[in-house]
Design a protein around this motif. Structure first.
Motif, PDB file in Angstrom:
ATOM      1  N   UNK A 213       0.805  -1.231   0.000  1.00 51.61           N
ATOM      2  CA  UNK A 213       0.000   0.000   0.000  1.00 51.61           C
ATOM      3  C   UNK A 213       0.835   1.277   0.000  1.00 51.61           C
ATOM      4  N   UNK A 214       1.937   1.288   0.744  1.00 51.87           N
ATOM      5  CA  UNK A 214       2.783   2.483   0.821  1.00 51.87           C
ATOM      6  C   UNK A 214       3.365   2.830  -0.553  1.00 51.87           C
ATOM      7  N   UNK A 215       3.865   1.829  -1.258  1.00 55.65           N
ATOM      8  CA  UNK A 215       4.446   2.052  -2.578  1.00 55.65           C
ATOM      9  C   UNK A 215       3.367   2.485  -3.567  1.00 55.65           C
TER      10      UNK A 215
ATOM     11  N   UNK B 266       1.578  -7.012   0.041  1.00 51.46           N
ATOM     12  CA  UNK B 266       0.894  -6.304   1.129  1.00 51.46           C
ATOM     13  C   UNK B 266      -0.555  -6.750   1.170  1.00 51.46           C
ATOM     14  N   UNK B 267      -1.010  -7.199   2.330  1.00 51.00           N
ATOM     15  CA  UNK B 267      -2.380  -7.694   2.435  1.00 51.00           C
ATOM     16  C   UNK B 267      -3.389  -6.585   2.177  1.00 51.00           C
ATOM     17  N   UNK B 268      -2.993  -5.332   2.433  1.00 52.83           N
ATOM     18  CA  UNK B 268      -3.898  -4.211   2.192  1.00 52.83           C
ATOM     19  C   UNK B 268      -4.307  -4.109   0.733  1.00 52.83           C
ATOM     20  N   UNK B 269      -3.379  -4.397  -0.167  1.00 50.84           N
ATOM     21  CA  UNK B 269      -3.680  -4.354  -1.600  1.00 50.84           C
ATOM     22  C   UNK B 269      -4.681  -5.448  -1.957  1.00 50.84           C
ATOM     23  N   UNK B 270      -4.504  -6.631  -1.376  1.00 49.39           N
ATOM     24  CA  UNK B 270      -5.411  -7.755  -1.648  1.00 49.39           C
ATOM     25  C   UNK B 270      -6.818  -7.449  -1.127  1.00 49.39           C
ATOM     26  N   UNK B 271      -6.906  -6.902   0.076  1.00 48.89           N
ATOM     27  CA  UNK B 271      -8.204  -6.538   0.649  1.00 48.89           C
ATOM     28  C   UNK B 271      -8.889  -5.484  -0.222  1.00 48.89           C
ATOM     29  N   UNK B 272      -8.115  -4.485  -0.633  1.00 51.87           N
ATOM     30  CA  UNK B 272      -8.666  -3.409  -1.465  1.00 51.87           C
ATOM     31  C   UNK B 272      -9.191  -3.947  -2.794  1.00 51.87           C
ATOM     32  N   UNK B 273      -8.506  -4.934  -3.353  1.00 52.99           N
ATOM     33  CA  UNK B 273      -8.949  -5.507  -4.626  1.00 52.99           C
ATOM     34  C   UNK B 273     -10.322  -6.161  -4.489  1.00 52.99           C
TER      35      UNK B 273
END
Length: 246
Positions: free
Chosen positions: A42-44, A68-75
Protein backbone atom coordinates in the motif's frame (compact mmCIF):
# COMPACT_ATOMS: atom_id res chain seq x y z
CA UNK A 1 -4.82 -3.68 -18.45
CA UNK A 2 -5.95 -7.25 -19.22
CA UNK A 3 -7.79 -10.00 -17.33
CA UNK A 4 -4.51 -11.08 -15.76
CA UNK A 5 -4.15 -7.72 -14.05
CA UNK A 6 -6.09 -5.86 -11.36
CA UNK A 7 -6.19 -2.06 -11.35
CA UNK A 8 -5.65 -0.50 -7.92
CA UNK A 9 -5.34 3.32 -7.98
CA UNK A 10 -4.15 3.14 -11.57
CA UNK A 11 -1.49 0.51 -10.81
CA UNK A 12 -1.91 -2.75 -12.78
CA UNK A 13 -1.19 -5.56 -10.32
CA UNK A 14 -0.35 -8.98 -11.70
CA UNK A 15 -3.10 -11.39 -10.70
CA UNK A 16 -1.06 -14.55 -10.16
CA UNK A 17 -0.32 -16.79 -7.21
CA UNK A 18 3.29 -17.05 -6.05
CA UNK A 19 3.46 -20.54 -7.56
CA UNK A 20 2.16 -19.33 -10.94
CA UNK A 21 4.51 -16.37 -10.96
CA UNK A 22 7.59 -18.46 -10.13
CA UNK A 23 6.73 -20.82 -12.99
CA UNK A 24 6.38 -17.94 -15.44
CA UNK A 25 9.63 -16.30 -14.34
CA UNK A 26 11.49 -19.61 -14.43
CA UNK A 27 10.43 -20.18 -18.06
CA UNK A 28 11.43 -16.60 -18.96
CA UNK A 29 14.82 -17.07 -17.32
CA UNK A 30 15.52 -20.25 -19.25
CA UNK A 31 15.00 -18.45 -22.57
CA UNK A 32 16.92 -15.38 -21.33
CA UNK A 33 13.98 -12.98 -21.42
CA UNK A 34 14.61 -9.69 -19.65
CA UNK A 35 12.18 -9.04 -16.81
CA UNK A 36 11.54 -6.23 -14.30
CA UNK A 37 9.56 -7.16 -11.17
CA UNK A 38 8.13 -4.60 -8.73
CA UNK A 39 6.90 -5.67 -5.28
CA UNK A 40 4.27 -3.12 -4.29
CA UNK A 41 2.57 -2.73 -0.93
CA UNK A 42 0.00 0.00 0.00
CA UNK A 43 2.78 2.48 0.82
CA UNK A 44 4.45 2.05 -2.58
CA UNK A 45 1.09 2.22 -4.35
CA UNK A 46 0.20 5.48 -2.64
CA UNK A 47 3.68 6.88 -3.31
CA UNK A 48 3.22 6.12 -7.00
CA UNK A 49 -0.13 7.92 -7.04
CA UNK A 50 1.39 10.99 -5.39
CA UNK A 51 4.61 10.96 -7.46
CA UNK A 52 3.90 10.73 -11.21
CA UNK A 53 7.57 10.24 -12.13
CA UNK A 54 7.83 7.22 -9.85
CA UNK A 55 4.58 5.87 -11.27
CA UNK A 56 6.09 6.08 -14.76
CA UNK A 57 9.06 4.09 -13.48
CA UNK A 58 7.07 1.19 -12.05
CA UNK A 59 4.77 1.10 -15.08
CA UNK A 60 7.86 0.15 -17.10
CA UNK A 61 7.98 -3.15 -15.21
CA UNK A 62 6.69 -6.49 -16.47
CA UNK A 63 5.11 -7.57 -13.20
CA UNK A 64 3.78 -5.56 -10.26
CA UNK A 65 2.98 -7.96 -7.45
CA UNK A 66 0.83 -7.38 -4.38
CA UNK A 67 3.35 -7.44 -1.54
CA UNK A 68 0.89 -6.30 1.13
CA UNK A 69 -2.38 -7.69 2.44
CA UNK A 70 -3.90 -4.21 2.19
CA UNK A 71 -3.68 -4.35 -1.60
CA UNK A 72 -5.41 -7.76 -1.65
CA UNK A 73 -8.20 -6.54 0.65
CA UNK A 74 -8.67 -3.41 -1.47
CA UNK A 75 -8.95 -5.51 -4.63
CA UNK A 76 -11.91 -7.34 -3.07
CA UNK A 77 -13.58 -4.09 -2.13
CA UNK A 78 -13.54 -2.93 -5.74
CA UNK A 79 -14.85 -6.30 -6.97
CA UNK A 80 -11.67 -7.36 -8.80
CA UNK A 81 -10.05 -9.70 -6.27
CA UNK A 82 -6.40 -10.63 -6.49
CA UNK A 83 -5.72 -14.34 -6.03
CA UNK A 84 -3.35 -13.88 -3.11
CA UNK A 85 -0.66 -11.78 -1.52
CA UNK A 86 2.81 -12.50 -2.95
CA UNK A 87 5.41 -11.38 -0.38
CA UNK A 88 8.50 -10.03 -2.11
CA UNK A 89 10.75 -11.73 0.43
CA UNK A 90 9.23 -15.14 -0.27
CA UNK A 91 9.38 -14.62 -4.03
CA UNK A 92 13.06 -13.68 -3.80
CA UNK A 93 13.86 -16.78 -1.74
CA UNK A 94 11.93 -19.01 -4.14
CA UNK A 95 13.75 -17.52 -7.15
CA UNK A 96 17.12 -18.06 -5.45
CA UNK A 97 16.16 -21.70 -4.95
CA UNK A 98 15.18 -21.89 -8.63
CA UNK A 99 18.50 -20.34 -9.64
CA UNK A 100 20.42 -22.98 -7.67
CA UNK A 101 18.36 -25.78 -9.20
CA UNK A 102 18.75 -24.49 -12.77
CA UNK A 103 22.40 -23.41 -12.51
CA UNK A 104 21.57 -19.71 -12.90
CA UNK A 105 23.66 -16.96 -11.33
CA UNK A 106 22.59 -14.17 -8.95
CA UNK A 107 23.89 -10.69 -8.19
CA UNK A 108 22.95 -9.04 -4.90
CA UNK A 109 22.95 -5.23 -4.81
CA UNK A 110 22.02 -3.32 -1.69
CA UNK A 111 22.10 -2.90 2.12
CA UNK A 112 25.09 -1.89 4.24
CA UNK A 113 28.41 -3.47 3.33
CA UNK A 114 28.56 -5.74 6.39
CA UNK A 115 24.93 -6.77 5.88
CA UNK A 116 25.53 -7.50 2.20
CA UNK A 117 28.55 -9.66 3.04
CA UNK A 118 26.66 -11.52 5.77
CA UNK A 119 23.69 -12.03 3.45
CA UNK A 120 25.81 -13.68 0.75
CA UNK A 121 27.44 -15.91 3.38
CA UNK A 122 24.07 -17.06 4.73
CA UNK A 123 22.60 -17.58 1.25
CA UNK A 124 25.63 -19.68 0.27
CA UNK A 125 25.15 -21.80 3.38
CA UNK A 126 21.47 -22.26 2.53
CA UNK A 127 22.16 -22.93 -1.16
CA UNK A 128 25.68 -24.41 -1.52
CA UNK A 129 25.36 -24.89 -5.29
CA UNK A 130 24.11 -21.37 -6.00
CA UNK A 131 26.29 -19.39 -8.39
CA UNK A 132 26.83 -15.90 -6.93
CA UNK A 133 27.95 -13.72 -9.81
CA UNK A 134 28.73 -10.81 -7.51
CA UNK A 135 27.46 -8.43 -4.85
CA UNK A 136 27.76 -4.78 -3.83
CA UNK A 137 26.42 -2.70 -0.97
CA UNK A 138 23.77 -0.05 -1.53
CA UNK A 139 25.91 2.96 -0.68
CA UNK A 140 26.88 4.38 -4.05
CA UNK A 141 25.86 7.24 -6.32
CA UNK A 142 22.94 6.08 -8.47
CA UNK A 143 24.45 8.04 -11.37
CA UNK A 144 27.76 6.18 -11.04
CA UNK A 145 28.01 3.50 -13.72
CA UNK A 146 30.75 1.46 -12.02
CA UNK A 147 28.25 -0.77 -10.23
CA UNK A 148 26.15 -1.18 -13.35
CA UNK A 149 29.26 -2.13 -15.37
CA UNK A 150 30.30 -4.72 -12.78
CA UNK A 151 26.85 -6.33 -13.01
CA UNK A 152 27.03 -6.28 -16.80
CA UNK A 153 30.42 -7.99 -16.72
CA UNK A 154 29.16 -10.60 -14.26
CA UNK A 155 26.49 -11.75 -16.75
CA UNK A 156 24.18 -12.48 -13.83
CA UNK A 157 20.83 -14.07 -14.61
CA UNK A 158 19.00 -12.65 -11.59
CA UNK A 159 19.74 -9.23 -10.13
CA UNK A 160 18.17 -8.54 -6.74
CA UNK A 161 18.22 -4.85 -5.83
CA UNK A 162 17.75 -3.92 -2.17
CA UNK A 163 18.08 -0.14 -2.23
CA UNK A 164 14.67 0.65 -0.78
CA UNK A 165 11.77 2.39 -2.46
CA UNK A 166 11.89 4.48 -4.69
CA UNK A 167 15.65 4.20 -5.31
CA UNK A 168 15.72 0.53 -6.25
CA UNK A 169 13.03 0.85 -8.93
CA UNK A 170 14.58 4.04 -10.26
CA UNK A 171 17.99 2.35 -10.49
CA UNK A 172 16.55 -0.64 -12.36
CA UNK A 173 14.52 1.52 -14.76
CA UNK A 174 17.49 3.73 -15.59
CA UNK A 175 19.90 0.84 -16.30
CA UNK A 176 17.87 -2.13 -17.53
CA UNK A 177 18.13 -1.07 -21.18
CA UNK A 178 21.89 -1.65 -21.02
CA UNK A 179 21.32 -5.37 -20.42
CA UNK A 180 20.46 -8.04 -22.98
CA UNK A 181 18.94 -10.37 -20.39
CA UNK A 182 18.30 -10.77 -16.69
CA UNK A 183 15.53 -10.72 -14.10
CA UNK A 184 15.65 -7.48 -12.11
CA UNK A 185 13.69 -7.28 -8.86
CA UNK A 186 13.51 -4.70 -6.08
CA UNK A 187 13.61 -6.46 -2.72
CA UNK A 188 13.65 -3.66 -0.14
CA UNK A 189 15.10 -4.79 3.18
CA UNK A 190 15.13 -8.51 2.37
CA UNK A 191 18.93 -8.75 2.63
CA UNK A 192 18.73 -7.44 6.21
CA UNK A 193 16.24 -10.17 7.11
CA UNK A 194 18.36 -13.02 5.72
CA UNK A 195 21.51 -11.55 7.30
CA UNK A 196 19.77 -11.40 10.68
CA UNK A 197 20.01 -7.60 10.97
CA UNK A 198 16.19 -7.37 10.99
CA UNK A 199 13.85 -10.09 12.23
CA UNK A 200 10.92 -11.11 10.05
CA UNK A 201 7.59 -11.75 11.75
CA UNK A 202 7.04 -15.30 13.07
CA UNK A 203 4.93 -17.62 10.92
CA UNK A 204 1.90 -17.13 13.20
CA UNK A 205 1.81 -13.38 12.48
CA UNK A 206 2.40 -13.90 8.75
CA UNK A 207 -0.47 -16.40 8.45
CA UNK A 208 -2.81 -13.91 10.15
CA UNK A 209 -1.64 -11.19 7.72
CA UNK A 210 -0.40 -9.15 10.69
CA UNK A 211 3.23 -8.85 9.61
CA UNK A 212 2.81 -5.06 9.41
CA UNK A 213 1.73 -4.94 13.07
CA UNK A 214 4.70 -7.05 14.15
CA UNK A 215 7.05 -4.65 12.37
CA UNK A 216 5.41 -1.69 14.08
CA UNK A 217 5.82 -3.30 17.52
CA UNK A 218 9.46 -4.14 16.79
CA UNK A 219 10.19 -0.80 15.10
CA UNK A 220 7.92 1.95 16.52
CA UNK A 221 9.66 4.49 14.26
CA UNK A 222 7.71 2.94 11.36
CA UNK A 223 4.46 4.56 12.54
CA UNK A 224 4.50 7.16 9.76
CA UNK A 225 4.73 4.36 7.19
CA UNK A 226 1.85 2.54 8.86
CA UNK A 227 -0.25 5.72 8.65
CA UNK A 228 0.24 5.59 4.88
CA UNK A 229 -1.24 2.09 4.90
CA UNK A 230 -4.33 3.36 6.73
CA UNK A 231 -4.59 6.28 4.29
CA UNK A 232 -4.46 3.83 1.40
CA UNK A 233 -7.16 1.64 2.95
CA UNK A 234 -9.40 4.64 3.63
CA UNK A 235 -9.07 5.87 0.05
CA UNK A 236 -9.87 2.43 -1.32
CA UNK A 237 -12.85 2.02 1.02
CA UNK A 238 -14.30 5.34 -0.14
CA UNK A 239 -13.69 4.27 -3.73
CA UNK A 240 -15.56 1.01 -3.12
CA UNK A 241 -18.54 2.93 -1.70
CA UNK A 242 -18.75 5.05 -4.85
CA UNK A 243 -18.79 1.85 -6.93
CA UNK A 244 -21.76 0.55 -4.95
CA UNK A 245 -23.75 3.71 -5.68
CA UNK A 246 -23.46 3.24 -9.44
Amino acid sequence: MNDKQVNIMGIPFTNKTKYELVNILEKDLMVRKKRFVVTANPEITLYAVENPEYKKVILQSDFIIADGIGVVIASKWVKTPLKERVPGFELMMQLIQTAEKKGLSCYFLGAEKKVNIKFTEVIKEMHPDLVIAGSHDGFFDIENNEVMNSILESKADLIFVGLGMPRQEEWIASHIDKFDQGLFMGVGGSFDVVAGAVKRAPEFWIKLNLEWMYRLIRQPKRWKRILKVFEFMLRMFISSLSLKKR
